[in-house]
Design an enzyme around this catalytic site. Structure first.
Site, mmCIF file in Angstrom:
data_model
loop_
_atom_site.group_PDB
_atom_site.id
_atom_site.type_symbol
_atom_site.label_atom_id
_atom_site.label_comp_id
_atom_site.label_asym_id
_atom_site.label_seq_id
_atom_site.Cartn_x
_atom_site.Cartn_y
_atom_site.Cartn_z
ATOM 1 N N PRO A 1 0.240 -1.221 0.247
ATOM 2 C CA PRO A 1 -0.441 0.120 -0.346
ATOM 3 C C PRO A 1 1.108 0.557 0.022
ATOM 4 C CG PRO A 1 0.137 -1.021 2.124
ATOM 5 C CD PRO A 1 1.000 -1.513 1.470
ATOM 6 N N CYS A 2 -0.010 2.327 -0.022
ATOM 7 C CA CYS A 2 1.319 3.710 0.100
ATOM 8 C C CYS A 2 1.903 3.966 0.245
ATOM 9 C CB CYS A 2 0.728 5.087 -0.672
ATOM 10 S SG CYS A 2 -1.051 5.774 0.170
ATOM 11 N N LEU A 3 2.866 4.946 1.056
ATOM 12 C CA LEU A 3 3.497 5.226 1.957
ATOM 13 C C LEU A 3 2.852 5.871 2.800
ATOM 14 C CD1 LEU A 3 7.083 6.501 0.008
ATOM 15 C CD2 LEU A 3 6.197 4.098 1.440
#
Length: 270
Positions: free
Chosen positions: A171-173
């Site tokens: 998933p995104c940071l």
């Protein structure tokens, strides 16, 4: 009719497709099947922002080239939205709003009736405010529509002969930070570089959670002992401190997706 056939049928009925393509295993499967069915009428578009790991962008480009699908990059500006950077519990809503507010006009201009995403059936059972934002903007989720779970995604990807069938979820940071802690480009880069460093050391499935100046490394429980034995902890600490962390810790419980959402579950029981 098996699930892969159902997915192929769905795309055949659409006649053309623009895919919100992150390079993760879910959206890559959507892109692969869309291209197999529609050829040049399928387009994969990747949103580039500070919340996307550089290595993930590289993977997305390599995988798209392997599949053969047309692939374009667009920039999104979620970091300009204080509703996103303040990191509320529904942060993903504002991220996906920016994504689909960017992709929908592109789809319309190119003549695509829908934007497709990689949401799978399991995602519908989790707290995912971004799904609401996508639905509000008319996006479709082919995997979820035909009941394809995360396990199904991996099995079908393997069945199709794609080497990344066991690729860890990424998933995104921004998901590395506790709700309420402000997200900045510097913080995203710091945690991204820390994870890249650990992957370069051979640890593939992991998270580096960031809280203030503290980094908390999460690994699968069965890898923790090996990690402690095999890692030069002093060198690791020096590397992370060089990235800007003051303290470096190891989560003894181990990696678990969505762990930061426990604060939401706790709040609901009060």
């Amino acid at each position: 009719m098996d699930k892969l056939t159902q997915l192929q049928t769905l795309f055949a009925e659409m006649e053309q497709a623009l895919i919100a393509y992150s390079g993760g295993i879910d959206s890559t499967l959507v892109a692969k099947v869309a291209y197999d069915v529609l050829g040049e009428k399928a387009l994969a578009v990747t949103a580039v922002s500070p919340s996307l790991l550089p290595e993930e962008l590289d993977d997305a480009q390599t995988q798209a080239e392997t599949i053969g699908i047309r692939h374009e990059l667009v920039e999104t500006q979620e970091m300009d939205n204080p509703n996103y950077t303040s990191n509320p519990v529904n942060r993903c809503y504002f991220c996906k709003s920016e994504l689909h507010d960017t992709l929908k006009p592109l789809a319309i201009a190119r003549g695509y009736p829908y934007v497709m995403d990689g949401v799978n059936a399991d995602d519908l059972q989790d707290y995912r405010p971004g799904i609401q934002a996508a639905k509000e903007r008319g996006a479709r989720s082919p995997l979820a529509e035909v009941g394809i779970s995360k396990a199904d995604v991996r099995e079908i990807t393997k069945q199709l002969g794609l080497s990344w069938w066991d690729k860890p979820s990424q998933p995104c940071l921004s998901s590395r930070f506790p709700y309420g802690e402000e997200i900045t480009v510097a913080k995203l880069q710091r945690v991204g570089r820390a994870e890249i460093y650990l992957r370069q050391q051979g640890w593939k499935k992991l998270r580096v959670r960031s809280a203030g100046d503290t980094a908390r490394i999460e690994l699968p429980p069965d890898k923790i002992k090996d990690f402690v034995i095999a890692t030069d902890l002093a060198q690791l600490t020096a590397k992370f401190q060089g990235l800007g962390f003051m303290f470096v810790t190891l989560d003894l419980e181990g990696y678990q997706s969505g762990k930061l959402n426990r604060v939401l579950e706790k709040a609901e029981t009060r």
